[in-house]
Design a protein around this motif. Structure first.
Motif, short mmCIF file in Angstrom:
data_model
loop_
_atom_site.label_atom_id
_atom_site.label_comp_id
_atom_site.label_asym_id
_atom_site.label_seq_id
_atom_site.Cartn_x
_atom_site.Cartn_y
_atom_site.Cartn_z
N PRO A 161 2.67 9.42 -7.63
CA PRO A 161 3.64 8.32 -7.82
C PRO A 161 4.00 7.61 -6.52
CG PRO A 161 4.31 10.24 -9.09
CD PRO A 161 3.16 10.67 -8.21
N ARG A 176 3.25 3.56 -5.79
CA ARG A 176 4.25 2.56 -5.40
C ARG A 176 3.70 1.59 -4.35
NH1 ARG A 176 8.13 6.83 -5.20
NH2 ARG A 176 8.33 6.59 -2.95
N GLU A 180 2.62 -1.03 -10.30
CA GLU A 180 2.49 0.44 -10.36
C GLU A 180 1.96 0.90 -11.71
OE1 GLU A 180 5.99 2.63 -9.06
OE2 GLU A 180 6.57 0.88 -7.87
#
Length: 120
Positions: free
Chosen positions: A24, A28, A37
């Motif tokens: 994650p 980003r 994203e």
């Protein structure tokens, strides 16, 4: 050209950055490529922010002067300084600014991939 002269150094850094960050966090940074994203990304597109982050260290840049769209990768580089052992004491200084217009007529942004439109 420089990467081809020292590929072990460069790719070791890229993979270390990738290992020290969760997916994650890297996703980003995908906005540097004009992606969201949530977009479906290829493995190469996911790896690209790690490569761009490694460029900062490979080039031994003290100051990163890049567009606002690059801030997330620049911050990834600063965070990496704390994650790597031994820690990198001198984090790169981030100077973010809005896109600079290219030197060619009608060019929206300056690009290092077009030497005739950029200042080095």
């Amino acid at each position: 050209e420089e990467i081809n002269k020292r590929p072990d150094e460069y790719w070791t850094r890229v993979m270390d950055i990738a290992r020290k960050n969760k997916l994650p966090r890297v996703l980003r940074c995908s906005t540097i490529m004009g992606r969201a994203e949530t977009d479906e990304l290829s493995a190469a597109q996911i790896l690209y922010p790690c490569m761009q982050c490694a460029d900062i260290f490979f080039l031994k840049a003290d100051i990163c002067q890049l567009g606002m769209d690059q801030r997330k990768v620049n911050m990834l580089a600063r965070e990496y300084c704390d994650d790597v052992r031994p820690k990198i004491k001198n984090k790169p200084i981030i100077l973010s600014h809005h896109m600079m217009p290219g030197l060619k007529q009608g060019q929206e942004k300056m690009s290092k991939s077009n030497p005739e439109s950029a200042i080095f």
